[in-house]
Every structure is written in C-alpha cells, then in structure tokens.
Motif scaffolding. Structure first.
Motif, mmCIF file in Angstrom:
data_model
loop_
_atom_site.group_PDB
_atom_site.id
_atom_site.type_symbol
_atom_site.label_atom_id
_atom_site.label_comp_id
_atom_site.label_asym_id
_atom_site.label_seq_id
_atom_site.Cartn_x
_atom_site.Cartn_y
_atom_site.Cartn_z
ATOM 1 N N TRP A 219 103.342 11.115 104.079
ATOM 2 C CA TRP A 219 102.617 11.693 105.202
ATOM 3 C C TRP A 219 103.429 11.602 106.488
ATOM 4 N N LEU A 220 104.451 10.778 106.496
ATOM 5 C CA LEU A 220 105.278 10.633 107.690
ATOM 6 C C LEU A 220 106.406 11.650 107.738
ATOM 7 N N ALA A 221 106.569 12.463 106.692
ATOM 8 C CA ALA A 221 107.712 13.366 106.602
ATOM 9 C C ALA A 221 107.874 14.249 107.840
ATOM 10 N N PRO A 222 106.818 14.888 108.372
ATOM 11 C CA PRO A 222 107.025 15.739 109.547
ATOM 12 C C PRO A 222 107.351 14.954 110.812
ATOM 13 N N SER A 223 107.107 13.649 110.812
ATOM 14 C CA SER A 223 107.223 12.857 112.038
ATOM 15 C C SER A 223 108.378 11.873 112.021
ATOM 16 N N ILE A 224 109.123 11.813 110.940
ATOM 17 C CA ILE A 224 110.171 10.791 110.818
ATOM 18 C C ILE A 224 111.191 10.904 111.940
ATOM 19 N N VAL A 225 111.674 12.113 112.214
ATOM 20 C CA VAL A 225 112.695 12.281 113.241
ATOM 21 C C VAL A 225 112.142 11.918 114.616
ATOM 22 N N GLY A 226 110.929 12.391 114.926
ATOM 23 C CA GLY A 226 110.332 12.075 116.224
ATOM 24 C C GLY A 226 110.057 10.600 116.407
ATOM 25 N N LEU A 227 109.562 9.941 115.348
ATOM 26 C CA LEU A 227 109.273 8.515 115.449
ATOM 27 C C LEU A 227 110.550 7.699 115.599
ATOM 28 N N ARG A 228 111.609 8.133 114.906
ATOM 29 C CA ARG A 228 112.892 7.450 115.066
ATOM 30 C C ARG A 228 113.403 7.627 116.500
ATOM 31 N N GLY A 229 113.224 8.829 117.054
ATOM 32 C CA GLY A 229 113.612 9.049 118.444
ATOM 33 C C GLY A 229 112.818 8.188 119.407
ATOM 34 N N CYS A 230 111.533 7.999 119.126
ATOM 35 C CA CYS A 230 110.716 7.111 119.973
ATOM 36 C C CYS A 230 111.253 5.691 119.950
ATOM 37 N N ASP A 231 111.665 5.229 118.778
ATOM 38 C CA ASP A 231 112.258 3.885 118.688
ATOM 39 C C ASP A 231 113.517 3.785 119.537
ATOM 40 N N ASP A 232 114.342 4.843 119.512
ATOM 41 C CA ASP A 232 115.569 4.829 120.311
ATOM 42 C C ASP A 232 115.255 4.808 121.808
ATOM 43 N N VAL A 233 114.248 5.604 122.214
ATOM 44 C CA VAL A 233 113.872 5.626 123.629
ATOM 45 C C VAL A 233 113.348 4.265 124.069
ATOM 46 N N LYS A 234 112.520 3.646 123.244
ATOM 47 C CA LYS A 234 111.977 2.333 123.608
ATOM 48 C C LYS A 234 113.073 1.276 123.667
ATOM 49 N N GLU A 235 114.043 1.381 122.771
ATOM 50 C CA GLU A 235 115.154 0.426 122.816
ATOM 51 C C GLU A 235 115.966 0.608 124.092
ATOM 52 N N ALA A 236 116.156 1.886 124.507
ATOM 53 C CA ALA A 236 116.883 2.142 125.751
ATOM 54 C C ALA A 236 116.121 1.575 126.952
ATOM 55 N N ILE A 237 114.788 1.682 126.927
ATOM 56 C CA ILE A 237 113.978 1.138 128.020
ATOM 57 C C ILE A 237 114.108 -0.383 128.065
ATOM 58 N N ILE A 238 114.104 -1.000 126.889
ATOM 59 C CA ILE A 238 114.254 -2.461 126.836
ATOM 60 C C ILE A 238 115.591 -2.893 127.421
ATOM 61 N N TRP A 239 116.663 -2.196 127.066
ATOM 62 C CA TRP A 239 117.972 -2.563 127.598
ATOM 63 C C TRP A 239 118.050 -2.323 129.105
ATOM 64 N N ARG A 240 117.392 -1.278 129.581
ATOM 65 C CA ARG A 240 117.377 -1.051 131.029
ATOM 66 C C ARG A 240 116.657 -2.188 131.736
ATOM 67 N N LYS A 241 115.567 -2.659 131.160
ATOM 68 C CA LYS A 241 114.849 -3.791 131.751
ATOM 69 C C LYS A 241 115.716 -5.046 131.746
ATOM 70 N N ARG A 242 116.504 -5.230 130.701
ATOM 71 C CA ARG A 242 117.389 -6.387 130.656
ATOM 72 C C ARG A 242 118.454 -6.299 131.743
ATOM 73 N N LEU A 243 118.976 -5.103 131.948
ATOM 74 C CA LEU A 243 119.969 -4.927 133.002
ATOM 75 C C LEU A 243 119.369 -5.165 134.379
ATOM 76 N N LEU A 295 125.487 -2.956 139.590
ATOM 77 C CA LEU A 295 124.984 -2.002 138.607
ATOM 78 C C LEU A 295 123.481 -1.872 138.783
ATOM 79 N N ASP A 296 123.027 -0.667 139.094
ATOM 80 C CA ASP A 296 121.602 -0.418 139.316
ATOM 81 C C ASP A 296 121.159 0.709 138.401
ATOM 82 N N PRO A 297 120.710 0.406 137.168
ATOM 83 C CA PRO A 297 120.349 1.472 136.227
ATOM 84 C C PRO A 297 119.182 2.305 136.745
ATOM 85 N N ALA A 298 119.349 3.618 136.698
ATOM 86 C CA ALA A 298 118.300 4.520 137.194
ATOM 87 C C ALA A 298 117.183 4.620 136.171
ATOM 88 N N PRO A 299 115.934 4.459 136.596
ATOM 89 C CA PRO A 299 114.813 4.565 135.652
ATOM 90 C C PRO A 299 114.586 6.010 135.222
#
Length: 473
Positions: A219-243, A295-299
C-alpha cells in the motif's frame, strides 16, 4: 485538406517537450509485480521500521480494518443449533494460533498489518494434533511464497505463476511455499526448500487492483518516493538546527602570520583539508590579524508546508486521517475531521467487505465442517454467519447519535443494521433489555434512559403516569 487534420488526439498521448521523456509500461499486472514486488516490499518495511508516520499509519489501518476483531455471528432458525455453532466458533477462536500467542482476532490484526506493508499475507490452515483438519492457522509473510516457481507442466494442464499453481481452467489449485522464511532459512538449517500446499488450505489476503492480478503490492508503493523525500527534508532540518546551536566559524589567516591556531578538535578529510569541530556555546579567541565569518544557515520557510502536503497525499491513499498519524489536530475542526473520516471509511469498507469478509466467512465454513466431522451433527453445515465489523468511534457523539436517530425514525436504516454497525447482535440486545427492564421494574426503579418511562426532558411519560396512578387506586 488532408485527412489527418480531422483526427483528434489525446493530449495525454502527445510526445512533445512536456511528455517526451515519460516512459510508461504496457506490461501486465503480474509482470510488474514480479519484477519490482520484492524491492518495493523491502523498502516499505524499512519505512515502517524507521518512519514514524508510516508506523502510525500501519497501526491505524490495523485498528480501523480489524480493530479488536471482525466477529461472525451464527445465523440459523434453531436457537440450540445457533448456540452450539457459536460455542464451537468460540473454542476455535481461543485455540487457533499454533504458537499460542494470540486468538483468531489477533491473527486478523496481524494479517491486516502485513497486508498493509507487504501488500499481501497468507493464512495456512493446519490440522489438529490428532489429524483432524481446520484446527489452527499459521500466518505467513509474502516472502514465504516462492515466486521463482514459474513454468508449465506439458500434458498435465497445469502451470505455475509467481509460486501459485493453476489448473487448465485457471483455478488456483496449490501454492509453492518455502519451509522457512528465506531471510532465516540458514538459521533453521533447511535452506530454500519448498513444499506444495493445496489451495484449499491457503487464504491469500490482498487487494485486487487489476484484472488477472495474482499477487498483492504494498500500500506504500505510490508514496515510497515522497516519504523518503520527507525523511531527507527532516534530516536536513535537524542538521540545520544543530548548526544553529553551534558557533560556526571560517578563519582566514594571512600567510605572513603562519598557521592558524587550533580552535577545536581537528581532523583531515579525504582531500587533505583540515576540519575543526566546535561544541555548542564555545567561545573562541582568535589571534591578531585574522578575519572571522560566522556560519548562519538560512531557514527554509516552506519545509513544514511541504511535509504536511506530502503526508496529506499519503493519508488519502491508505484510508487514515492526517491527525491520526501525526497527532496534530491544529489544522482540523469538526467538519474537516468528519469529511476526512468519511473519505477514509470508504476505503476501509472496501477492504473489510471485499478482502476480509469472504475469507472470514470461508473460515466459518471450515470450522462448521470440522464440527460436523467431530460430532456427526449435520445441522452444523447449514449454519451461516453474518459479520460484525469493529465499532467506529464518532467525531462528535451528540451530533452523530442525533443524526442516527433521525435515520432510524425516517426508516432509512433498520435497528438491526444500526446495531450491527456497532458489533451488537439485535437478538442479544433485545434479550439483555428484556432482562434489564424486568429487573428494574421488580425493584421499583425508574431511569431517565428508559424511553417507556421518561421522555427526553426527564419528565414522566403522560400515558405511563396515568397508568401508574390508576394502578395505585
């Protein structure tokens, strides 16, 4: 004028700049699933293990589709036979798991969860210890079906496709199953040995999306790519917060000043460049003549909106609401929550009645046949069943109960049907009410929930009050 000028075209079939690089396949459903099914299944399982939204969606799907159980109730004109059939079913429910961990309704829930992630699930019926059939059920993952088995049997009128054997009339006659899970075969010391199991002993749960489809797809077949992209975006947000929590510096030293002072822990990357790490809140004093840039990462201001839109689309494909998998009801009100619930219930109804219901009714027939074989009472073969789906909670109980009462009063729904929606047998409901009314009358008690005694405002019904007065004279 040329004849081809009169020919109308579909825009969707054009090959211009917009669609020239669109590669669409014309293969059949089984060729597509056979080529990509295992990889999609593996990626879906990874998302279920590591993506919180998918993990929540799986639990919600299980709860909505099966809940605490899709329960069959015996249908037979004879009360003794009906009660005996329900007693036989109750015994089966409690003892059907060969592992002894769950009852039949727990196996239903396990099947629903596996079907959601893998797209399909198998239930294999096992004999009892004394050899009597249809005693227990073993739930098997889709991997247990050996889809490498493909071929024809010349002169026998049989063929095997994706591990399923068919006769000359394209009816399923057997399944080719691994003796152990392929991912654990070496641990059990059986390798990839297979066995042929008659189709009469297998219940294959999956949603048929295309005619001729033999296997299910996640049932996840149509959403796999989008959900993987969401994980990447959230990881980028986490790293920005760390910076943001660190003091990031770029130190430029004049060549005449010699090497730059060490301001943090150093390491050299693969290209020979020196990197220095800084801890959050660290204050560093630099030597004279050095230039410092922080270094001031832009949100990214639209990140949350992007994540929300992706999750909205994902929820629409699996029959659950956004707030149910995120816990965020800040964007919802009664109308939007009810609209989302109704839309999701349409999909859940389809799965309940078109996938689960036929197989649960088949399970009931197996249990009745088993009871006939054990007791010799032929009337068990005539006992049918009706199904009670799990109760669905209301968004606003007062509004929903009021609308349900209006439906019943207008004759748009019968009381037995309304009770069945809540998993209640109308015969048992009447019997319980009769006992309750007799007990309260014998005790001389009147409750404002009894419409024969008290109206909606809590006042005595006029006719009942006159009857009581006449009885006291």
């Amino acid at each position: 004028m040329a004849a081809n000028e009169f020919v109308r075209n579909y825009d969707g079939a054009s090959r211009d700049r917009r669609l020239g690089n669109w590669r669409a396949s014309a293969t059949g459903p089984n060729a597509e699933i056979g080529r990509h099914g295992e990889l999609i299944r593996s990626r879906a399982r990874d998302l279920a293990q590591n993506n919180k939204a998918v993990a929540a969606a799986k639990l919600q799907f299980m709860g909505k589709t099966v809940g605490t159980g899709i329960t069959p109730r015996a249908v037979h004109p004879g009360e003794p036979t009906r009660q005996a059939a329900e007693d036989a079913w109750a015994r089966f429910v409690d003892s059907c798991d060969p592992d002894g961990q769950q009852d039949y309704y727990g196996l239903q829930s396990l099947t629903a969860g596996s079907m959601f992630i893998d797209g399909e699930c198998l239930q294999m019926w096992l004999p009892d210890h004394d050899g009597s059939p249809n005693a227990q059920i073993k739930v098997l993952e889709a991997d247990m079906l050996d889809d490498r088995q493909v071929g024809n049997f010349p002169g026998q009128g049989r063929r095997v496709v994706a591990g399923i054997e068919f006769d000359a009339w394209n009816r399923r006659v057997a399944y080719v199953l691994h003796q152990a899970h392929p991912g654990e075969a070496d641990a059990f010391g059986v390798g990839l040995k297979t066995e042929r199991v008659p189709a009469a002993l297998i219940d294959h749960y999956f949603h048929v999306a295309r005619p001729g489809q033999l296997r299910g797809v996640s049932w996840l077949a149509p959403s796999i790519v989008g959900l993987r992209g969401c994980d990447d975006v959230k990881e980028a947000i986490i790293w920005r917060k760390r910076l943001e929590a660190c003091l990031g510096l770029i130190v430029r030293s004049p060549e005449t000043m010699g090497s730059a002072p060490i301001v943090g822990r150093q390491r050299t990357d693969s290209k020979g460049r020196v990197e220095e790490e800084l801890a959050p809140g660290k204050i560093i004093r630099l030597g004279p003549g050095e230039d410092v840039t922080t270094l001031d990462p832009a949100p990214s201001g639209d990140a949350m909106e992007f994540l929300r839109s992706e999750l909205y689309a994902f929820c629409a494909t699996v029959g659950v609401s956004y707030h149910e998998i995120t816990g965020d009801a800040s964007q919802a009100n009664y109308s939007s929550m009810r609209a989302a619930k109704i839309a999701g219930d349409v999909l859940i109804d389809m799965i309940q009645w078109l996938v689960f219901a036929p197989r649960i009714k088949a399970a009931w027939r197996r249990v009745m046949q088993r009871e006939y074989a054990l007791t010799g009472r032929r009337e068990f073969l005539a006992v049918r069943c009706e199904l009670a789906m799990p109760i669905r909670p209301w968004v606003d109980p007062l509004k929903d109960i009021t609308s349900k009462i209006l439906e019943l009063r207008a004759g748009l729904q019968s009381m037995p049907d309304a009770l069945a929606e809540r998993g209640v047998s109308w015969q048992k409901q009447i019997a319980e009410i009769e006992k309750w009314v007799a007990a309260t009358e014998a005790a001389g008690l009147v409750f404002d929930t009894d419409p024969s005694q008290v109206d909606r405002t809590g006042a005595m019904q006029a006719l009942q009050a006159i009857t009581n007065v006449a009885g006291n004279k």
